[in-house]
Design a protein around this motif. Structure first.
Motif, PDB file in Angstrom:
ATOM      1  N   LEU A  13       0.834  -1.202   0.000  1.00 21.62           N
ATOM      2  CA  LEU A  13       0.000   0.000   0.000  1.00 21.62           C
ATOM      3  C   LEU A  13       0.870   1.254   0.000  1.00 21.62           C
ATOM      4  CD1 LEU A  13      -2.831  -1.038   2.502  1.00 21.62           C
ATOM      5  CD2 LEU A  13      -2.595  -1.553   0.067  1.00 21.62           C
ATOM      6  N   HIS A  14       1.950   1.224   0.767  1.00 25.80           N
ATOM      7  CA  HIS A  14       2.887   2.354   0.779  1.00 25.80           C
ATOM      8  C   HIS A  14       3.349   2.677  -0.638  1.00 25.80           C
ATOM      9  CE1 HIS A  14       6.508   4.737   1.848  1.00 25.80           C
ATOM     10  NE2 HIS A  14       7.095   4.009   0.906  1.00 25.80           N
ATOM     11  N   GLN A  15       3.690   1.681  -1.406  1.00 24.89           N
ATOM     12  CA  GLN A  15       4.182   1.912  -2.767  1.00 24.89           C
ATOM     13  C   GLN A  15       3.079   2.443  -3.669  1.00 24.89           C
ATOM     14  OE1 GLN A  15       5.637  -2.020  -3.398  1.00 24.89           O
ATOM     15  NE2 GLN A  15       7.639  -1.615  -2.458  1.00 24.89           N
ATOM     16  N   LEU A  16       1.859   1.959  -3.498  1.00 24.38           N
ATOM     17  CA  LEU A  16       0.754   2.489  -4.295  1.00 24.38           C
ATOM     18  C   LEU A  16       0.480   3.948  -3.958  1.00 24.38           C
ATOM     19  CD1 LEU A  16      -1.718  -0.540  -4.099  1.00 24.38           C
ATOM     20  CD2 LEU A  16      -0.320   0.126  -6.057  1.00 24.38           C
ATOM     21  N   LEU A  17       0.619   4.303  -2.703  1.00 20.17           N
ATOM     22  CA  LEU A  17       0.353   5.673  -2.252  1.00 20.17           C
ATOM     23  C   LEU A  17       1.421   6.660  -2.703  1.00 20.17           C
ATOM     24  CD1 LEU A  17      -0.761   4.730   1.352  1.00 20.17           C
ATOM     25  CD2 LEU A  17      -2.204   5.977  -0.271  1.00 20.17           C
ATOM     26  N   THR A  18       2.609   6.164  -3.010  1.00 18.56           N
ATOM     27  CA  THR A  18       3.737   7.041  -3.349  1.00 18.56           C
ATOM     28  C   THR A  18       4.157   6.923  -4.812  1.00 18.56           C
ATOM     29  OG1 THR A  18       5.265   5.323  -2.574  1.00 18.56           O
ATOM     30  CG2 THR A  18       4.671   7.056  -1.003  1.00 18.56           C
ATOM     31  N   HIS A  19       3.415   6.207  -5.627  1.00 18.38           N
ATOM     32  CA  HIS A  19       3.741   6.008  -7.047  1.00 18.38           C
ATOM     33  C   HIS A  19       5.086   5.290  -7.222  1.00 18.38           C
ATOM     34  CE1 HIS A  19       0.328   8.495  -8.052  1.00 18.38           C
ATOM     35  NE2 HIS A  19       0.835   9.540  -7.439  1.00 18.38           N
ATOM     36  N   THR A  20       5.441   4.460  -6.270  1.00 25.85           N
ATOM     37  CA  THR A  20       6.702   3.722  -6.349  1.00 25.85           C
ATOM     38  C   THR A  20       6.471   2.218  -6.538  1.00 25.85           C
ATOM     39  OG1 THR A  20       6.812   3.529  -3.928  1.00 25.85           O
ATOM     40  CG2 THR A  20       7.940   5.407  -4.939  1.00 25.85           C
ATOM     41  N   SER A  21       5.272   1.823  -6.932  1.00 29.44           N
ATOM     42  CA  SER A  21       4.922   0.408  -7.035  1.00 29.44           C
ATOM     43  C   SER A  21       5.328  -0.219  -8.359  1.00 29.44           C
ATOM     44  CB  SER A  21       3.406   0.238  -6.865  1.00 29.44           C
ATOM     45  OG  SER A  21       2.725   0.818  -7.972  1.00 29.44           O
ATOM     46  N   GLY A  22       5.496   0.591  -9.391  1.00 31.15           N
ATOM     47  CA  GLY A  22       5.702   0.059 -10.735  1.00 31.15           C
ATOM     48  C   GLY A  22       4.407  -0.174 -11.489  1.00 31.15           C
ATOM     49  N   VAL A  23       3.267   0.009 -10.822  1.00 33.79           N
ATOM     50  CA  VAL A  23       1.972  -0.104 -11.495  1.00 33.79           C
ATOM     51  C   VAL A  23       1.796   1.108 -12.409  1.00 33.79           C
ATOM     52  CG1 VAL A  23      -0.534  -0.118 -11.173  1.00 33.79           C
ATOM     53  CG2 VAL A  23       0.940  -1.440  -9.628  1.00 33.79           C
ATOM     54  N   GLY A  24       1.355   0.861 -13.623  1.00 37.05           N
ATOM     55  CA  GLY A  24       1.194   1.944 -14.581  1.00 37.05           C
ATOM     56  C   GLY A  24      -0.171   2.598 -14.491  1.00 37.05           C
ATOM     57  N   SER A  25      -0.673   3.063 -15.606  1.00 39.37           N
ATOM     58  CA  SER A  25      -1.937   3.779 -15.655  1.00 39.37           C
ATOM     59  C   SER A  25      -2.902   3.107 -16.611  1.00 39.37           C
ATOM     60  CB  SER A  25      -1.701   5.234 -16.076  1.00 39.37           C
ATOM     61  OG  SER A  25      -1.041   5.955 -15.050  1.00 39.37           O
ATOM     62  N   TYR A  26      -4.132   3.595 -16.584  1.00 39.94           N
ATOM     63  CA  TYR A  26      -5.145   3.003 -17.454  1.00 39.94           C
ATOM     64  C   TYR A  26      -5.379   3.811 -18.724  1.00 39.94           C
ATOM     65  CZ  TYR A  26      -8.040   6.150 -14.509  1.00 39.94           C
ATOM     66  OH  TYR A  26      -8.546   7.215 -13.812  1.00 39.94           O
ATOM     67  N   TRP A  27      -4.494   4.722 -19.051  1.00 43.68           N
ATOM     68  CA  TRP A  27      -4.639   5.451 -20.315  1.00 43.68           C
ATOM     69  C   TRP A  27      -4.068   4.578 -21.436  1.00 43.68           C
ATOM     70  CZ3 TRP A  27      -8.034   8.825 -19.387  1.00 43.68           C
ATOM     71  CH2 TRP A  27      -8.028   9.582 -18.225  1.00 43.68           C
ATOM     72  N   ASN A  28      -4.887   3.718 -21.928  1.00 45.45           N
ATOM     73  CA  ASN A  28      -4.454   2.769 -22.954  1.00 45.45           C
ATOM     74  C   ASN A  28      -5.631   2.498 -23.893  1.00 45.45           C
ATOM     75  OD1 ASN A  28      -6.154   1.023 -21.528  1.00 45.45           O
ATOM     76  ND2 ASN A  28      -4.467   0.204 -20.316  1.00 45.45           N
ATOM     77  N   GLN A  29      -5.430   1.620 -24.850  1.00 43.33           N
ATOM     78  CA  GLN A  29      -6.481   1.359 -25.834  1.00 43.33           C
ATOM     79  C   GLN A  29      -7.697   0.720 -25.183  1.00 43.33           C
ATOM     80  OE1 GLN A  29      -6.177   2.526 -29.021  1.00 43.33           O
ATOM     81  NE2 GLN A  29      -8.378   2.087 -29.057  1.00 43.33           N
ATOM     82  N   ALA A  30      -7.459  -0.138 -24.187  1.00 43.66           N
ATOM     83  CA  ALA A  30      -8.588  -0.771 -23.505  1.00 43.66           C
ATOM     84  C   ALA A  30      -9.467   0.272 -22.827  1.00 43.66           C
ATOM     85  CB  ALA A  30      -8.075  -1.785 -22.479  1.00 43.66           C
ATOM     86  N   HIS A  31      -8.830   1.278 -22.222  1.00 37.96           N
ATOM     87  CA  HIS A  31      -9.590   2.365 -21.603  1.00 37.96           C
ATOM     88  C   HIS A  31     -10.339   3.151 -22.667  1.00 37.96           C
ATOM     89  CE1 HIS A  31     -10.075   6.580 -20.302  1.00 37.96           C
ATOM     90  NE2 HIS A  31     -10.373   6.047 -19.129  1.00 37.96           N
ATOM     91  N   THR A  32      -9.665   3.479 -23.760  1.00 33.30           N
ATOM     92  CA  THR A  32     -10.306   4.244 -24.824  1.00 33.30           C
ATOM     93  C   THR A  32     -11.525   3.512 -25.374  1.00 33.30           C
ATOM     94  OG1 THR A  32      -8.206   5.279 -25.435  1.00 33.30           O
ATOM     95  CG2 THR A  32      -9.943   5.274 -27.109  1.00 33.30           C
ATOM     96  N   ASP A  33     -11.388   2.211 -25.572  1.00 36.47           N
ATOM     97  CA  ASP A  33     -12.478   1.427 -26.161  1.00 36.47           C
ATOM     98  C   ASP A  33     -13.684   1.336 -25.232  1.00 36.47           C
ATOM     99  OD1 ASP A  33     -10.858   1.022 -28.348  1.00 36.47           O
ATOM    100  OD2 ASP A  33     -10.249  -1.004 -27.756  1.00 36.47           O
ATOM    101  N   ARG A  34     -13.425   1.361 -23.911  1.00 32.68           N
ATOM    102  CA  ARG A  34     -14.513   1.134 -22.956  1.00 32.68           C
ATOM    103  C   ARG A  34     -14.889   2.367 -22.147  1.00 32.68           C
ATOM    104  NH1 ARG A  34     -13.355  -3.723 -19.014  1.00 32.68           N
ATOM    105  NH2 ARG A  34     -15.449  -3.064 -18.394  1.00 32.68           N
ATOM    106  N   ARG A  35     -14.269   3.502 -22.405  1.00 31.56           N
ATOM    107  CA  ARG A  35     -14.343   4.600 -21.439  1.00 31.56           C
ATOM    108  C   ARG A  35     -15.770   5.027 -21.099  1.00 31.56           C
ATOM    109  NH1 ARG A  35     -12.623   7.021 -26.167  1.00 31.56           N
ATOM    110  NH2 ARG A  35     -13.734   8.909 -26.862  1.00 31.56           N
TER     111      ARG A  35
END
Length: 494
Positions: free
Chosen positions: A252-274
């Protein structure tokens, strides 16, 4: 790796004065050109940024090193340039620096734009012959403003904002409060340009990533209640999470600080379903299969995926839908009567439509750009008065204790140059005063929220127009802090 605090389409070109386009790599001892050569490289940088989209790839290959292109990818670099061009305007190719500052991390050039906005460009050059741009950073600088007497602040602010509105650079609302007093509040332009409905201080605006603060607060409330720990893995609370790397290794600490390595949902899947995305689970489905951008805890990249996962944790622990939890545990206790995660088709909500300029030079609303509803990473709504009420709730302990606030505001991920990131809160200094808060944006969305705890001062800028809050917010914070310097804050109510 995209630069820290930057996520295409998820934020305006600046993140609460923290958006630094510094590419993370170990500092070597790259060859540096002399001052003349550095300025020439800076000119090439701005020429690349301001070029027509079709011309940028060739300029990228010509002026930027193979290393920076390999680390970040041409597509992300080109999108970064497009965001900078949109945010800073058309005059970039002819910029001349007002100062060149030598530093251990690289050489920094300062510029003043036509609207008075000041920016810094930091360059590190490669050892190529001739040298190319190996690393770069762009950040806003405090505007150079003259202090006015505190009593003259409202008139000075009103005059400046009226000029920005008439010039077509700002529509929205601005509020400055200190303690229980409102020092200035004003609304400009239309919430709906077709119907003629005006913006007001009670009009809800899309906050973009400002909503990340509320996700951080929700996690802190659950931590204070003993229902989670900052170092818990995702899997402790979401044992069936479908990505094993995230489930077993990301905290949770890493998610809260943007240090987790998890990216974002700005991708084609998001565009197709937004237009159908209406829950944290649906947002998760657009990115959950993506590999981590780096080993958890070994880097930092601004992420919209991380807060979505935190939103699912909030739902699992509280037993409530994320939207209901934030409304019941944060918005309503804080007195934020117009705040909510409204659906894009909620005609009765009365929120401001966002506007962006098309290639034909005409303004169009951003309805088609929006998901059905925002996520735990952003896209909720609040009015200027709502955010003033939120600042009062921070001051009087309605949502968290002072010690808990300090945990959220602590510089868990220092960025250098007086810029830090806490638990989904940004922080920095203006005129020697620490602020905490966040900003947010997307097409047609631009918002800034800063709270100065020592002064019990809040400054809110909400715009329903592309990139309109940044220059206004920087000017406003500089003027207010400079003008109030030396005046005592309101008496504590403890």
């Amino acid at each position: 790796m995209i630069p820290a605090f930057f996520s295409p389409r998820s934020a305006p070109a600046w993140m609460a004065c923290l958006l630094v386009f510094l590419f993370a790599l170990p500092l070597a001892s790259p060859a540096r050109a002399d001052g003349t050569g550095l300025e020439a490289q800076a000119t090439r940088f701005w020429q690349t940024v301001s070029a027509k989209p079709a011309d940028r790839p060739a300029l990228l290959a010509l002026h930027f090193s193979a290393g920076v292109r390999e680390r970040n990818g041409d597509a992300d670099l080109l999108e970064t340039f497009a965001m900078l061009a949109e945010a800073l305007g058309p005059e970039l190719a002819s910029l001349s620096p007002s100062a060149v500052i030598k530093g251990a991390e690289g050489d920094e050039l300062h510029y003043t734009l036509a609207n008075g906005q000041r920016v810094s460009l930091m360059l590190v050059l490669s050892a190529d012959d001739p040298p190319k741009i190996e690393r770069f950073g762009v950040r806003p600088l405090p505007p150079e403003v003259a202090a006015v007497a505190p009593a003259a602040l409202p008139a000075a602010i009103a005059s400046h904002l009226e000029a920005e509105f008439k010039a077509g650079r700002f529509t929205g609302t601005v509020l400055v409060g200190r303690g229980d007093d409102t020092l200035y509040a004003g609304a400009f332009g239309l919430a709906d340009r077709r119907s003629g409905r005006p913006n007001t201080l009670d009009t809800p605006f899309n906050l973009g990533s400002i909503n990340k603060m509320f996700t951080g607060i929700a996690i802190a409330q659950l931590q204070a209640a003993g229902k989670l720990d900052w170092t818990d893995t995702v899997g402790r609370h979401l044992p069936d999470f479908p990505n094993a790397q995230i489930r077993d290794r990301v905290t949770l600490h890493q998610l809260l600080t943007h240090t987790s390595g998890v990216g974002s949902y700005w991708n084609q899947a998001h565009t197709d379903r937004r237009h159908e995305l209406d829950s944290q689970q649906e947002f998760l489905e657009t990115f959950v299969d993506q590999p981590l951008l780096f080993e958890p805890g070994q880097g930092m990249e601004y992420s919209n995926g991380g807060p979505v996962i935190l939103g699912l944790v909030i739902e699992a622990i509280s037993g409530k839908n994320y939207y209901d939890y934030v409304r019941d545990a944060i918005y309503r206790p804080a007195g934020m009567t117009h705040a909510d995660h409204y659906r894009r088709d909620d005609a009765a909500a009365g929120f401001a439509l966002g506007y962006l300029m098309g290639e034909d030079g005409a303004w169009r609303d951003n309805t088609d750009e929006l998901s059905a509803r925002g996520s735990a990473a952003g896209g909720g709504y609040a009015s200027a008065r709502d955010l003033q009420a939120f600042a009062r709730a921070m001051a009087d302990g309605r949502l968290l204790s002072q010690a808990q606030w300090e945990v959220l505001w602590k510089a868990h991920a220092p960025q250098g140059r007086g810029m830090d990131y806490g638990y989904l809160f940004s922080s920095g200094t203006v005129a020697g005063q620490r602020w905490v808060g966040h900003n947010g944006g997307a097409p047609g969305i631009s918002a800034e929220f800063r709270y100065y705890p020592a002064d019990d001062l809040v400054i809110v800028v909400l715009a329903n127009q592309d990139n309109a809050s940044m220059a206004v917010g920087e000017w406003l914070n500089a003027l207010v802090l400079t003008s109030l310097a030396g005046t005592p804050p309101p008496p504590s109510k403890d």
